[in-house]
Design a protein around this motif. Structure first.
Motif, PDB file in Angstrom:
ATOM      1  N   ASN A   1       0.860  -1.185   0.000  1.00 13.94           N
ATOM      2  CA  ASN A   1       0.000   0.000   0.000  1.00 13.94           C
ATOM      3  C   ASN A   1       0.898   1.238   0.000  1.00 13.94           C
ATOM      4  N   PRO A   2       1.508   1.551  -1.138  1.00 12.09           N
ATOM      5  CA  PRO A   2       2.526   2.601  -1.180  1.00 12.09           C
ATOM      6  C   PRO A   2       1.951   3.999  -0.968  1.00 12.09           C
ATOM      7  N   LYS A   3       2.878   4.942  -0.759  1.00  8.42           N
ATOM      8  CA  LYS A   3       2.500   6.352  -0.679  1.00  8.42           C
ATOM      9  C   LYS A   3       1.968   6.811  -2.031  1.00  8.42           C
ATOM     10  N   LYS A   4       1.439   8.011  -2.069  1.00 10.95           N
ATOM     11  CA  LYS A   4       1.020   8.598  -3.335  1.00 10.95           C
ATOM     12  C   LYS A   4       2.214   8.662  -4.272  1.00 10.95           C
ATOM     13  N   ASP A   5       2.010   8.228  -5.494  1.00  7.91           N
ATOM     14  CA  ASP A   5       3.070   8.183  -6.514  1.00  7.91           C
ATOM     15  C   ASP A   5       4.161   7.168  -6.178  1.00  7.91           C
ATOM     16  N   GLY A   6       3.904   6.314  -5.194  1.00  6.81           N
ATOM     17  CA  GLY A   6       4.876   5.289  -4.837  1.00  6.81           C
ATOM     18  C   GLY A   6       4.621   3.983  -5.576  1.00  6.81           C
ATOM     19  N   VAL A   7       5.428   2.990  -5.280  1.00  5.94           N
ATOM     20  CA  VAL A   7       5.290   1.673  -5.919  1.00  5.94           C
ATOM     21  C   VAL A   7       5.427   0.579  -4.862  1.00  5.94           C
ATOM     22  N   ASP A   8       4.873  -0.584  -5.164  1.00  2.95           N
ATOM     23  CA  ASP A   8       5.024  -1.752  -4.293  1.00  2.95           C
ATOM     24  C   ASP A   8       6.478  -2.214  -4.295  1.00  2.95           C
ATOM     25  N   PHE A   9       6.877  -2.861  -3.202  1.00  4.09           N
ATOM     26  CA  PHE A   9       8.145  -3.589  -3.228  1.00  4.09           C
ATOM     27  C   PHE A   9       8.070  -4.798  -2.312  1.00  4.09           C
ATOM     28  N   ILE A  10       8.856  -5.790  -2.654  1.00  2.00           N
ATOM     29  CA  ILE A  10       9.014  -7.000  -1.841  1.00  2.00           C
ATOM     30  C   ILE A  10      10.493  -7.127  -1.522  1.00  2.00           C
ATOM     31  N   GLU A  11      10.819  -7.180  -0.236  1.00  3.94           N
ATOM     32  CA  GLU A  11      12.220  -7.379   0.152  1.00  3.94           C
ATOM     33  C   GLU A  11      12.441  -8.851   0.496  1.00  3.94           C
ATOM     34  N   ILE A  12      13.570  -9.387   0.011  1.00  5.12           N
ATOM     35  CA  ILE A  12      13.910 -10.786   0.284  1.00  5.12           C
ATOM     36  C   ILE A  12      15.239 -10.840   1.021  1.00  5.12           C
ATOM     37  N   TYR A  13      15.473 -11.960   1.703  1.00  3.00           N
ATOM     38  CA  TYR A  13      16.677 -12.120   2.529  1.00  3.00           C
ATOM     39  C   TYR A  13      17.331 -13.450   2.206  1.00  3.00           C
ATOM     40  N   ASN A  14      18.643 -13.416   1.946  1.00  2.00           N
ATOM     41  CA  ASN A  14      19.405 -14.641   1.725  1.00  2.00           C
ATOM     42  C   ASN A  14      19.801 -15.211   3.082  1.00  2.00           C
ATOM     43  N   ALA A  15      19.109 -16.238   3.503  1.00  2.00           N
ATOM     44  CA  ALA A  15      19.338 -16.810   4.835  1.00  2.00           C
ATOM     45  C   ALA A  15      20.478 -17.814   4.859  1.00  2.00           C
ATOM     46  N   THR A  16      21.096 -18.088   3.704  1.00  3.88           N
ATOM     47  CA  THR A  16      22.167 -19.077   3.640  1.00  3.88           C
ATOM     48  C   THR A  16      23.523 -18.407   3.864  1.00  3.88           C
ATOM     49  N   ASN A  17      24.573 -19.210   3.820  1.00  6.80           N
ATOM     50  CA  ASN A  17      25.939 -18.698   3.935  1.00  6.80           C
ATOM     51  C   ASN A  17      26.661 -18.717   2.590  1.00  6.80           C
ATOM     52  N   GLN A  18      25.903 -18.665   1.482  1.00  5.01           N
ATOM     53  CA  GLN A  18      26.519 -18.744   0.169  1.00  5.01           C
ATOM     54  C   GLN A  18      25.856 -17.778  -0.806  1.00  5.01           C
TER      55      GLN A  18
ATOM     56  N   TYR B   1      19.927  -8.255   2.163  1.00  7.08           N
ATOM     57  CA  TYR B   1      18.533  -7.942   1.871  1.00  7.08           C
ATOM     58  C   TYR B   1      18.460  -7.283   0.490  1.00  7.08           C
ATOM     59  N   TRP B   2      17.599  -7.797  -0.375  1.00 13.42           N
ATOM     60  CA  TRP B   2      17.433  -7.231  -1.716  1.00 13.42           C
ATOM     61  C   TRP B   2      15.969  -6.899  -1.946  1.00 13.42           C
ATOM     62  N   VAL B   3      15.733  -5.853  -2.724  1.00 12.87           N
ATOM     63  CA  VAL B   3      14.379  -5.341  -2.938  1.00 12.87           C
ATOM     64  C   VAL B   3      13.954  -5.575  -4.378  1.00 12.87           C
ATOM     65  N   LEU B   4      12.776  -6.159  -4.558  1.00 12.66           N
ATOM     66  CA  LEU B   4      12.183  -6.399  -5.864  1.00 12.66           C
ATOM     67  C   LEU B   4      11.094  -5.356  -6.084  1.00 12.66           C
ATOM     68  N   THR B   5      11.207  -4.593  -7.169  1.00 12.71           N
ATOM     69  CA  THR B   5      10.237  -3.531  -7.434  1.00 12.71           C
ATOM     70  C   THR B   5      10.292  -3.164  -8.908  1.00 12.71           C
ATOM     71  N   THR B   6       9.291  -2.431  -9.342  1.00 17.83           N
ATOM     72  CA  THR B   6       9.282  -1.986 -10.740  1.00 17.83           C
ATOM     73  C   THR B   6      10.007  -0.659 -10.924  1.00 17.83           C
ATOM     74  N   ASN B   7      10.224   0.070  -9.846  1.00 19.93           N
ATOM     75  CA  ASN B   7      10.873   1.380  -9.960  1.00 19.93           C
ATOM     76  C   ASN B   7      11.752   1.652  -8.748  1.00 19.93           C
ATOM     77  N   PRO B   8      12.996   1.174  -8.763  1.00 20.84           N
ATOM     78  CA  PRO B   8      13.894   1.399  -7.629  1.00 20.84           C
ATOM     79  C   PRO B   8      14.099   2.871  -7.301  1.00 20.84           C
ATOM     80  N   ASP B   9      14.105   3.741  -8.312  1.00 21.07           N
ATOM     81  CA  ASP B   9      14.352   5.168  -8.061  1.00 21.07           C
ATOM     82  C   ASP B   9      13.280   5.772  -7.171  1.00 21.07           C
TER      83      ASP B   9
END
Length: 600
Positions: free
Chosen positions: A332-349, A385-393
């Motif tokens: 539920n982004p701010k006005k003029d914002g975009v959705d994002f999903i953050e993921i986490y690499n839980a491994t050691n590689q 932690y990496w972020v998946l989104t359509t508009n990183p800027d």
């Protein structure tokens, strides 16, 4: 045509470093250098010029000679056509070609002479397969004798791809510029030559002479290693700045990779500046450096010692459940914002995000609207932690992103509703993590959840366990893309605490202790805080924070001003830090400080 002694002496250096010099003064075109093609359709005439032979049929005939010059190059030649050229009777002089058969599909460039009408032009074309594109359209030139065309032509091309086409239609060297253009589509070639299309009555009317292909500027620059990458577990691709002498390029001893040594084999590829290093044993996952010595370009310039390029190799790996976890979502982004999903690499590689998909769920809870996270290899280091989104800027503009390189720009995300929905991570369509979310997960005291992310509290607990996702703290701007979640459990915090960075500060702008830093650490997340500043007489000076949701650890800053924006007087002040949780638990902390100033 007269041949000077100087030009004759130049013939002894034919084909050196891709150069071509031929004035046919030796009476043949079969040696020094050796032209190949329809040799029975050409002859050297009594004036020591290359001429087409008489034919009883209409056809297209060609001759080609090896030539590797394609950039930083100069081409010169004499051409004479003893007829009025047309589309049925025309000449092509191929400056650059990647195939010996100039009448078949190829990639390269040619000068074309011959079009309908009595005023012909000299034009430069690019050929890609069988498609030709004009890149220099020379002006039409009338001739005193309509039935005879005679010219000397010069073409140059810089390393930057700038072409210039010159002619002297009297056959001398008083050149006039026909046109220029920049084209860098094809940077390499193997052949130079002529192709003549004619009807039977024009078959012996093509004459050529004084071919010269040479460097535009003497090449004294050595090649450089541009990059290296692993194509698979045994093959490394090395890319150089220019074409190499094949003998030096294929010498295995000229290459070495950290902890692996030299390859068992070096192979040429379809691109003349790209080579493949083949190792006998598979590479383990890791960081590598390729070092190259001893290779030479076509001019004989040797690469500088220890040219290096680094690369990373990740062994093929199939994600297991729990390797990559959903860390944070903003649906539920701010006005003029975009959705994002953050993921986490839980491994050691290192993990390759090319193997990851993102989806939502259909009415039955099954993965739907699956999107590939990346179509190319994208390596995600361990514990990041990496972020998946359509508009990183947009995300970076609206929130603090501590690691701005850890964004993946996707063409589209699956649709995620504001009130409730499902986020699913897949690998080869196998589910590796899933979060069913709803708006009630947000902090109940929030007036508006727009622009507030839901953060994961614990990676040790199941993703969907109740209470494992909470509203990001106001103290961090309501989201933490690319870095540790504000509500994440911290096992190193054993007790609640509030402390001051220094008990004395002097907001005088001298760059030393100009602000008071108020640090806090709490065992439990989901706390709200009021932070007030009082004078030593108990007078409220500054309401620093009011009902602010806070991270498990962080800090606030007091710049020494009061609620009216005025600088406070020198003296003793008390920081009152009060916290409360929705379960009713409250806690208070008091810390004294001194606002000081310099003494003159």
């Amino acid at each position: 045509m007269r041949k000077t002694l100087l030009f004759f002496m130049m013939l002894s250096a034919k084909l050196a470093f891709g150069q071509v010099f031929d004035d046919f003064s030796d009476g043949n075109f079969t040696s020094n250098p050796a032209w190949t093609g329809q040799t029975n359709a050409f002859r050297v005439n009594s004036s020591n010029q290359l001429q087409t032979s008489l034919s009883a049929v209409a056809q297209t005939v060609m001759l080609a000679v090896p030539s590797a010059l394609a950039t930083n190059a100069k081409w010169e030649f004499f051409v004479q056509l003893n007829f009025d050229p047309s589309t049925a009777n025309q000449a092509r002089i191929y400056l650059v070609a990647d195939q010996q058969d100039l009448n078949g599909p190829l990639n390269g460039y040619f000068i074309q002479i011959g079009e309908n009408g009595s005023a012909d032009s000299y034009d430069l074309y690019r050929q890609a397969g069988t498609t030709v594109t004009k890149i220099i359209d020379g002006p039409a030139k009338s001739r005193a004798d309509v039935n005879k065309l005679l010219a000397r032509v010069k073409v140059t091309r810089t390393d930057e791809g700038l072409w210039e086409l010159y002619t002297d239609i009297s056959g001398g060297t008083n050149y006039n510029l026909e046109g220029s253009a920049t084209d860098k589509v094809f940077l390499y070639g193997d052949w130079f030559g002529v192709s003549c299309r004619y009807t039977a009555t024009r078959s012996e009317g093509f004459i050529f002479d004084d071919f010269k292909v040479d460097e535009l500027v003497p090449d004294v620059s050595p090649p450089t290693l541009l990059s290296a990458k692993a194509l698979d577990d045994k093959t490394i691709e090395a890319v150089f700045s220019e074409r190499l002498m094949i003998g030096s390029a294929l010498a295995t001893g000229n290459y070495a990779i950290t902890n692996l040594g030299s390859p068992a084999l070096v192979k040429a590829t379809a691109l003349p500046n790209v080579y493949q290093l083949v190792y006998a044993s598979a590479l383990p996952t890791g960081n590598y450096t390729l070092t190259v010595n001893g290779v030479k370009d076509l001019k004989g310039n040797t690469i500088a010692r220890a040219n290096q390029a680094s690369f990373i190799y990740v062994q093929p790996y199939e994600f297991q459940k729990g390797d990559i976890l959903i860390s944070e979502i903003l649906v539920n982004p701010k006005k003029d914002g975009v959705d994002f999903i953050e993921i986490y690499n839980a491994t050691n590689q290192l993990l390759d995000l090319k193997n990851l998909q993102l989806a939502n769920a259909d009415a039955n809870g099954n993965p739907a609207n699956v999107r590939n996270v990346s179509n190319v290899s994208l390596l995600m280091p361990a514990k990041t932690y990496w972020v998946l989104t359509t508009n990183p800027d947009v995300v970076k503009a609206q929130y603090q992103a501590n690691f701005p390189a850890q964004f993946v720009k996707m063409a589209s995300l699956p649709a995620f509703n504001n009130d409730k929905g499902t986020v699913i991570l897949l690998s080869s369509l196998k589910m590796i993590d899933k979060l069913v979310y709803h708006e009630d997960m947000h902090l109940a005291l929030l007036r508006n959840a727009d622009g507030v992310s839901l953060e994961r509290v614990s990676f040790a607990k199941p993703t969907d366990e109740a209470g494992n996702f909470k509203s990001a703290a106001a103290s961090v701007g309501f989201a933490t893309p690319t870095y540790r979640n504000s509500q994440e459990d911290d096992k190193q915090i054993l007790a609640n605490s509030v402390s001051l960075g220094s008990k004395t500060f002097s907001p005088d702008g001298d760059g030393f202790e100009d602000q008071l830093q108020i640090d806090y650490r709490f065992v439990n997340n989901g706390q709200l805080a009021n932070v007030n500043i009082y004078s030593d007489k108990g007078i409220l000076v500054r309401k620093l924070q009011r009902n602010t949701s806070i991270a498990t650890s962080g800090n606030f800053i007091w710049d020494g001003t009061n609620d009216n924006g005025q600088r406070s007087k020198v003296g003793i002040y008390v920081v009152q830090f009060d916290t409360f949780a929705l379960n009713g638990k409250r806690e208070s902390f008091r810390r004294a400080c001194v606002l000081a100033t310099k003494l003159n």
